[in-house]
Write an enzyme that holds these catalytic residues in place. Structure first.
Site, short mmCIF file in Angstrom:
data_model
loop_
_atom_site.label_atom_id
_atom_site.label_comp_id
_atom_site.label_asym_id
_atom_site.label_seq_id
_atom_site.Cartn_x
_atom_site.Cartn_y
_atom_site.Cartn_z
N HIS A 210 0.80 -1.22 0.00
CA HIS A 210 0.00 0.00 0.00
C HIS A 210 0.83 1.28 0.00
CE1 HIS A 210 1.00 -0.11 4.25
NE2 HIS A 210 0.68 1.17 4.31
C1 UD1 Z 1 -2.06 5.27 6.27
C2 UD1 Z 1 -0.75 5.67 6.96
C3 UD1 Z 1 0.28 4.56 6.80
C4 UD1 Z 1 -0.27 3.23 7.25
C5 UD1 Z 1 -1.57 2.96 6.49
C6 UD1 Z 1 -2.19 1.64 6.87
C7 UD1 Z 1 -0.24 8.07 6.96
C8 UD1 Z 1 0.63 9.11 6.36
N1 UD1 Z 1 -0.19 6.87 6.37
O1 UD1 Z 1 -1.80 5.17 4.87
O2 UD1 Z 1 1.40 4.88 7.59
O3 UD1 Z 1 0.68 2.21 6.98
O4 UD1 Z 1 -2.47 4.02 6.78
O5 UD1 Z 1 -3.33 1.41 6.11
O6 UD1 Z 1 -0.91 8.35 7.93
N2 UD1 Z 1 -9.20 4.82 2.08
C9 UD1 Z 1 -10.41 4.20 2.02
N3 UD1 Z 1 -11.01 3.84 3.19
C10 UD1 Z 1 -10.47 4.07 4.40
C11 UD1 Z 1 -9.21 4.71 4.46
C12 UD1 Z 1 -8.59 5.07 3.29
O7 UD1 Z 1 -10.95 3.96 0.95
O8 UD1 Z 1 -11.07 3.70 5.43
C13 UD1 Z 1 -8.52 5.20 0.82
C14 UD1 Z 1 -8.81 6.60 0.40
O9 UD1 Z 1 -8.88 6.63 -0.99
C15 UD1 Z 1 -7.57 7.35 0.85
C16 UD1 Z 1 -6.48 6.30 0.67
O10 UD1 Z 1 -7.13 5.07 0.99
O11 UD1 Z 1 -7.36 8.50 0.13
C17 UD1 Z 1 -5.29 6.50 1.54
O12 UD1 Z 1 -5.68 6.62 2.94
P1 UD1 Z 1 -4.77 7.47 3.93
O13 UD1 Z 1 -5.31 7.40 5.29
O14 UD1 Z 1 -4.52 8.82 3.35
O15 UD1 Z 1 -3.37 6.74 3.87
P2 UD1 Z 1 -3.00 5.18 3.83
O16 UD1 Z 1 -2.40 4.89 2.50
O17 UD1 Z 1 -4.10 4.31 4.31
#
Ligand code: UD1
Length: 369
Positions: A210
């Protein structure tokens, strides 16, 4: 109002670190009431709700509902929401406990520090020395302003010492995520997840990906898809995809290629026990996760990490982890080694013993009680 200690959880890897501390706080009858704030950085049922149920985490006292966004926007929403909530508690809050390295960790630390509320950082001191990783910025900012720094592995203590941090602020507590793993492993095994997925124990590869550095660049993602297909020609591959990864596979047109031979089994994100059940009986794990490097080390399962660096070096030095970076030919050679029974074995690590949360609570009582 009685004194309160506030635990913060925001994203998937936070939940397993917070759960044992909340339990330990209850068991200890700590001299302060415990509160839980969920920032809502992760919000899908599969990324959040199911972890609360499985790990027995109580309903949060506050939910900030920040959702997704750019780093600046997401961080700002947590900062504002958490500050507002802290102010609403008046003088009740004795301290704030943050875990890990996600945007919520940094933002809540900043909000509390500006209100002169002490902060304890669980998993402090980890450094990848790669500022291209958003988590590295979060770690550095958090540790520079948190009061109490509670590392999970020896490198954390050493990094903080090298940065000139007063040793009185640092207490080695070990790994609270391993507390959860040790507690949940029997229940996870009882689910017989490999069989339920049509897999044989010890005869499949588990993949998780991811990180922006792997999934946001279509050329890199295409190379990884190619690697997975080549591995899957030898041994079944199961791949529960993070929402971000699935979106990138779709937008770069790689989903079809990944599914082409029908050998890579693509799944939705898994609940905690489902994932643990698969991890515990895997022949090998291919990942870019931070936590999975530690979990495979504890389980003694070979792990190849698709990153050039790790903030968790003990998993390489003493555990079952190997960094393969950009060298996917090396990854393939190591896969062959594992399949041929030639891979290194790990050894146990001090403080990864299922009791880290108790040490956190003892430290909080001593410092804040
Ligand atoms: C975040 C953390 C990362 C951790 C990861 C575990 C930061 C900078 N990064 O990254 O350290 O390893 O979580 O998963 O805080 N999304 C969904 N549903 C959700 C959450 C996210 O669809 O419940 C999608 C959205 O499109 C979002 C993308 O995932 O934009 C990324 O989510 P985000 O929380 O920005 O970062 P992660 O890549 O999950």
């Amino acid at each position: 109002m009685s004194a309160e200690v506030v635990f913060v959880a925001g994203a998937r890897p936070n939940f397993m670190k917070v759960a044992p501390m909340l339990r330990a706080a209850t068991a200890l009858g700590a001299p302060f009431a415990r509160r839980l704030v969920h920032t809502g950085q992760h919000y899908d049922e599969a990324m959040s709700g199911v972890f609360f149920e499985e790990l027995g985490i109580p309903a949060p006292d506050a939910h900030l509902n920040v959702g997704s966004g750019s780093h600046g926007a997401q961080t700002a929403r947590v900062l504002e929401g958490f500050e507002t909530w802290l102010l609403s508690r008046g003088s009740a809050v004795r301290g704030v406990v943050v875990v890990g390295d996600v945007n919520s960790t940094m933002a809540c630390t900043l909000a509390a520090a500006k209100l002169n509320i002490p902060v304890a950082h669980v998993e402090a001191g980890l450094r990848s020395f790669d500022r291209g990783m958003p988590e590295e910025i979060n770690r550095m900012v958090t540790d520079s302003i948190a009061d109490l720094l509670l590392p999970s592995e020896p490198a954390g203590v050493e990094n903080l010492r090298r940065e000139g941090v007063d040793p009185a602020r640092v207490v080695y507590v070990g790994n609270t995520m391993i507390d959860t793993l040790a507690q949940q492993l029997p229940a996870a095994r009882a689910l017989q997840v490999p069989a339920a997925q049509g897999l044989s124990r010890g005869d499949y590869v588990l993949v998780t990906l991811h990180r922006p550095s792997n999934v946001d660049d279509p050329a890199r993602l295409a190379a990884l898809v190619d690697l997975l297909r080549r591995v899957a020609a030898r041994i079944p591959v199961v791949f529960p995809a993070h929402p971000r990864t699935r979106a990138r596979l779709e937008s770069s047109g790689l989903l079809g290629a990944l599914r082409q031979d029908g050998r890579v089994k693509l799944l939705e994100p898994l609940a905690y026990r489902q994932n643990l059940g698969l991890m515990a009986d895997a022949k090998l794990v291919l990942t870019d996760s931070g936590g999975i490097q530690e979990e495979t080390t504890y389980l003694g399962v070979p792990c190849l990490t698709l990153r050039a660096n790790t903030e968790r070096p003990i998993t390489v030095e003493r555990g079952t982890n190997t960094l393969v970076g950009d060298d996917l030919a090396l990854a393939e050679r190591l896969v062959n080694d594992v399949l041929a029974g030639r891979y290194k074995a790990g050894s146990s690590i001090e403080g990864w013993d299922g009791r880290a949360a108790e040490r956190v609570m003892a430290t909080l009582v001593e410092r804040w009680g």
